[in-house]
Design a protein around this motif. Sequence first.
Motif, PDB file in Angstrom:
ATOM      1  N   ALA A   6       0.829  -1.208   0.000  1.00  0.00           N
ATOM      2  CA  ALA A   6       0.000   0.000   0.000  1.00  0.00           C
ATOM      3  C   ALA A   6       0.864   1.259   0.000  1.00  0.00           C
ATOM      4  O   ALA A   6       0.499   2.272  -0.613  1.00  0.00           O
ATOM      5  CB  ALA A   6      -0.925  -0.005   1.214  1.00  0.00           C
ATOM      6  N   LEU A   7       2.018   1.194   0.660  1.00  0.00           N
ATOM      7  CA  LEU A   7       2.918   2.345   0.715  1.00  0.00           C
ATOM      8  C   LEU A   7       3.835   2.418  -0.499  1.00  0.00           C
ATOM      9  O   LEU A   7       4.176   3.518  -0.965  1.00  0.00           O
ATOM     10  CB  LEU A   7       3.780   2.263   1.986  1.00  0.00           C
ATOM     11  N   PHE A   8       4.243   1.248  -0.990  1.00  0.00           N
ATOM     12  CA  PHE A   8       5.220   1.156  -2.089  1.00  0.00           C
ATOM     13  C   PHE A   8       4.697   0.121  -3.088  1.00  0.00           C
ATOM     14  O   PHE A   8       5.101  -1.053  -3.038  1.00  0.00           O
ATOM     15  CB  PHE A   8       6.591   0.737  -1.568  1.00  0.00           C
ATOM     16  N   PRO A   9       3.808   0.500  -4.008  1.00  0.00           N
ATOM     17  CA  PRO A   9       3.173  -0.484  -4.902  1.00  0.00           C
ATOM     18  C   PRO A   9       4.145  -1.317  -5.724  1.00  0.00           C
ATOM     19  O   PRO A   9       3.835  -2.466  -6.076  1.00  0.00           O
ATOM     20  CB  PRO A   9       2.289   0.386  -5.802  1.00  0.00           C
ATOM     21  N   ASP A  10       5.325  -0.751  -6.043  1.00  0.00           N
ATOM     22  CA  ASP A  10       6.272  -1.490  -6.882  1.00  0.00           C
ATOM     23  C   ASP A  10       7.379  -2.149  -6.078  1.00  0.00           C
ATOM     24  O   ASP A  10       8.392  -2.590  -6.643  1.00  0.00           O
ATOM     25  CB  ASP A  10       6.869  -0.563  -7.944  1.00  0.00           C
ATOM     26  N   MET A  11       7.228  -2.241  -4.764  1.00  0.00           N
ATOM     27  CA  MET A  11       8.271  -2.849  -3.936  1.00  0.00           C
ATOM     28  C   MET A  11       8.444  -4.326  -4.290  1.00  0.00           C
ATOM     29  O   MET A  11       7.473  -5.038  -4.543  1.00  0.00           O
ATOM     30  CB  MET A  11       7.938  -2.695  -2.456  1.00  0.00           C
ATOM     31  N   ILE A  12       9.697  -4.780  -4.326  1.00  0.00           N
ATOM     32  CA  ILE A  12      10.035  -6.177  -4.556  1.00  0.00           C
ATOM     33  C   ILE A  12      10.287  -6.838  -3.200  1.00  0.00           C
ATOM     34  O   ILE A  12      11.034  -6.305  -2.371  1.00  0.00           O
ATOM     35  CB  ILE A  12      11.280  -6.302  -5.458  1.00  0.00           C
ATOM     36  N   PHE A  13       9.663  -7.992  -2.980  1.00  0.00           N
ATOM     37  CA  PHE A  13       9.753  -8.680  -1.693  1.00  0.00           C
ATOM     38  C   PHE A  13      10.513  -9.993  -1.840  1.00  0.00           C
ATOM     39  O   PHE A  13      10.485 -10.632  -2.895  1.00  0.00           O
ATOM     40  CB  PHE A  13       8.357  -8.960  -1.139  1.00  0.00           C
ATOM     41  N   ALA A  14      11.158 -10.395  -0.749  1.00  0.00           N
ATOM     42  CA  ALA A  14      11.845 -11.686  -0.705  1.00  0.00           C
ATOM     43  C   ALA A  14      11.705 -12.259   0.701  1.00  0.00           C
ATOM     44  O   ALA A  14      11.836 -11.520   1.692  1.00  0.00           O
ATOM     45  CB  ALA A  14      13.316 -11.536  -1.060  1.00  0.00           C
ATOM     46  N   VAL A  15      11.432 -13.543   0.796  1.00  0.00           N
ATOM     47  CA  VAL A  15      11.360 -14.220   2.087  1.00  0.00           C
ATOM     48  C   VAL A  15      12.402 -15.332   2.122  1.00  0.00           C
ATOM     49  O   VAL A  15      12.699 -15.968   1.110  1.00  0.00           O
ATOM     50  CB  VAL A  15       9.961 -14.800   2.380  1.00  0.00           C
TER      51      VAL A  15
ATOM     52  N   TRP B 146      12.531  -4.241  -1.180  1.00  0.00           N
ATOM     53  CA  TRP B 146      13.412  -3.354  -1.963  1.00  0.00           C
ATOM     54  C   TRP B 146      12.536  -2.477  -2.846  1.00  0.00           C
ATOM     55  O   TRP B 146      11.676  -2.974  -3.583  1.00  0.00           O
ATOM     56  CB  TRP B 146      14.369  -4.184  -2.813  1.00  0.00           C
ATOM     57  N   TRP B 147      12.748  -1.154  -2.764  1.00  0.00           N
ATOM     58  CA  TRP B 147      11.947  -0.195  -3.525  1.00  0.00           C
ATOM     59  C   TRP B 147      12.772   0.296  -4.705  1.00  0.00           C
ATOM     60  O   TRP B 147      13.576   1.215  -4.568  1.00  0.00           O
ATOM     61  CB  TRP B 147      11.542   0.965  -2.625  1.00  0.00           C
ATOM     62  N   PRO B 148      12.631  -0.313  -5.859  1.00  0.00           N
ATOM     63  CA  PRO B 148      13.554  -0.044  -6.974  1.00  0.00           C
ATOM     64  C   PRO B 148      13.477   1.372  -7.529  1.00  0.00           C
ATOM     65  O   PRO B 148      14.458   1.861  -8.086  1.00  0.00           O
ATOM     66  CB  PRO B 148      13.138  -1.075  -8.032  1.00  0.00           C
ATOM     67  N   GLU B 149      12.341   2.037  -7.390  1.00  0.00           N
ATOM     68  CA  GLU B 149      12.190   3.366  -7.978  1.00  0.00           C
ATOM     69  C   GLU B 149      12.414   4.491  -6.979  1.00  0.00           C
ATOM     70  O   GLU B 149      12.274   5.668  -7.323  1.00  0.00           O
ATOM     71  CB  GLU B 149      10.783   3.511  -8.589  1.00  0.00           C
ATOM     72  N   GLY B 150      12.769   4.153  -5.746  1.00  0.00           N
ATOM     73  CA  GLY B 150      12.890   5.171  -4.722  1.00  0.00           C
ATOM     74  C   GLY B 150      14.282   5.267  -4.125  1.00  0.00           C
ATOM     75  O   GLY B 150      15.212   4.581  -4.546  1.00  0.00           O
ATOM     76  N   SER B 151      14.395   6.114  -3.132  1.00  0.00           N
ATOM     77  CA  SER B 151      15.641   6.297  -2.400  1.00  0.00           C
ATOM     78  C   SER B 151      15.359   6.117  -0.916  1.00  0.00           C
ATOM     79  O   SER B 151      14.198   6.151  -0.469  1.00  0.00           O
ATOM     80  CB  SER B 151      16.208   7.695  -2.639  1.00  0.00           C
ATOM     81  N   LEU B 152      16.402   5.937  -0.133  1.00  0.00           N
ATOM     82  CA  LEU B 152      16.241   5.806   1.312  1.00  0.00           C
ATOM     83  C   LEU B 152      15.605   7.068   1.892  1.00  0.00           C
ATOM     84  O   LEU B 152      14.720   6.992   2.757  1.00  0.00           O
ATOM     85  CB  LEU B 152      17.594   5.534   1.970  1.00  0.00           C
ATOM     86  N   GLU B 153      16.018   8.224   1.391  1.00  0.00           N
ATOM     87  CA  GLU B 153      15.487   9.491   1.895  1.00  0.00           C
ATOM     88  C   GLU B 153      13.988   9.618   1.623  1.00  0.00           C
ATOM     89  O   GLU B 153      13.243  10.171   2.439  1.00  0.00           O
ATOM     90  CB  GLU B 153      16.237  10.662   1.269  1.00  0.00           C
ATOM     91  N   GLU B 154      13.533   9.091   0.498  1.00  0.00           N
ATOM     92  CA  GLU B 154      12.106   9.117   0.182  1.00  0.00           C
ATOM     93  C   GLU B 154      11.333   8.049   0.956  1.00  0.00           C
ATOM     94  O   GLU B 154      10.155   8.232   1.285  1.00  0.00           O
ATOM     95  CB  GLU B 154      11.901   8.883  -1.321  1.00  0.00           C
TER      96      GLU B 154
ATOM     97  N   PRO C  56      17.196   1.919  -0.515  1.00  0.00           N
ATOM     98  CA  PRO C  56      15.781   1.832  -0.140  1.00  0.00           C
ATOM     99  C   PRO C  56      15.320   0.401   0.118  1.00  0.00           C
ATOM    100  O   PRO C  56      14.523  -0.161  -0.635  1.00  0.00           O
ATOM    101  CB  PRO C  56      15.072   2.453  -1.344  1.00  0.00           C
ATOM    102  N   TRP C  57      15.830  -0.205   1.172  1.00  0.00           N
ATOM    103  CA  TRP C  57      15.401  -1.546   1.526  1.00  0.00           C
ATOM    104  C   TRP C  57      15.176  -1.645   3.025  1.00  0.00           C
ATOM    105  O   TRP C  57      15.690  -0.834   3.807  1.00  0.00           O
ATOM    106  CB  TRP C  57      16.410  -2.599   1.065  1.00  0.00           C
ATOM    107  N   LEU C  58      14.389  -2.622   3.416  1.00  0.00           N
ATOM    108  CA  LEU C  58      14.139  -2.868   4.829  1.00  0.00           C
ATOM    109  C   LEU C  58      13.947  -4.350   5.058  1.00  0.00           C
ATOM    110  O   LEU C  58      13.701  -5.115   4.117  1.00  0.00           O
ATOM    111  CB  LEU C  58      12.925  -2.093   5.323  1.00  0.00           C
ATOM    112  N   THR C  59      14.083  -4.748   6.319  1.00  0.00           N
ATOM    113  CA  THR C  59      13.894  -6.138   6.723  1.00  0.00           C
ATOM    114  C   THR C  59      12.863  -6.185   7.832  1.00  0.00           C
ATOM    115  O   THR C  59      12.951  -5.433   8.804  1.00  0.00           O
ATOM    116  CB  THR C  59      15.219  -6.753   7.211  1.00  0.00           C
TER     117      THR C  59
END
Length: 266
Positions: A102-111, A152-160, A182-185
């Motif tokens: 919902a916050l990052f529609p194009d975010m790539i996820f990995a488990v 991982w948010w491929p189109e963004g930056s950490l600051e955004e 722009p990634w988080l765990t």
Amino acid sequence: MEVLGGGPRLIALDVDGTLLETGSPVSERVAEAVRRAVAAGAHVVVTTGRTLLTTRPVLRELGLVEGHALCSNGAVHIDVARGEPVAVQSFDPAPAVAALRALFPDMIFAVEKVGIGTWATGISPGEFSIGEYLLVDHGELSREPTPRLNGWWPEGSLEEMLPRLESLHVPDTSWVHGEFGPWLTVSRRGVSKGWALERLRTALCVPRSATLAIGDGYNDREMLRWAAHSVAMANAPAEIRDMADEVADGVLDDGVAKVLERWFRP
């Protein structure tokens, strides 16, 4: 500065940016310092955000053949002698995936699939070169519990990314963002390197006053707070350096070895 009196008995060491520069091997000086600490009877515990599969090669480089290692930011506890997990702290990733989409529609996820590999919704930067890498949709990705969800948010930056994350609230989970992109765990709520180390310290009957931790990242915050003596690498972000008891030389200058050599001399 004289710290830890007779020397540390439980030593927690981060991997990337601490023991080694990502993509490079552990230096011989660092490996030798670790071996001397082990020979002196200290519990050296590799404590990393890496998966079980990508931690095993580091254990081999260090010559660690028994003891404990903590992977996936404390969510996976490895018996080093067997190279297998003895405890896994998993959670349902589906609510976190939904909230982050919902916050990052194009975010790539990995488990993480412990001991097997990674399921992901796309290709992203990371250390997934060992084990199975399976591309799946969001439903399949969220189908089973996991100890670690990466985004991982491929189109963004950490600051955004950081301002958007202020509104992220997913019950029963905790999250930490990376240092340089722009990634988080996401993990089970309360699970961290410091949490896992305290459980291990208690099991090993090591006094808290004899604990040492060395790290360089935001996922090392709890570990550094946990230790009786905390050390940040010179290459760590300013916030991490400021919270540590001391700052060591950088990873390219064998900072870990120089700290350990204070007690475990060549």
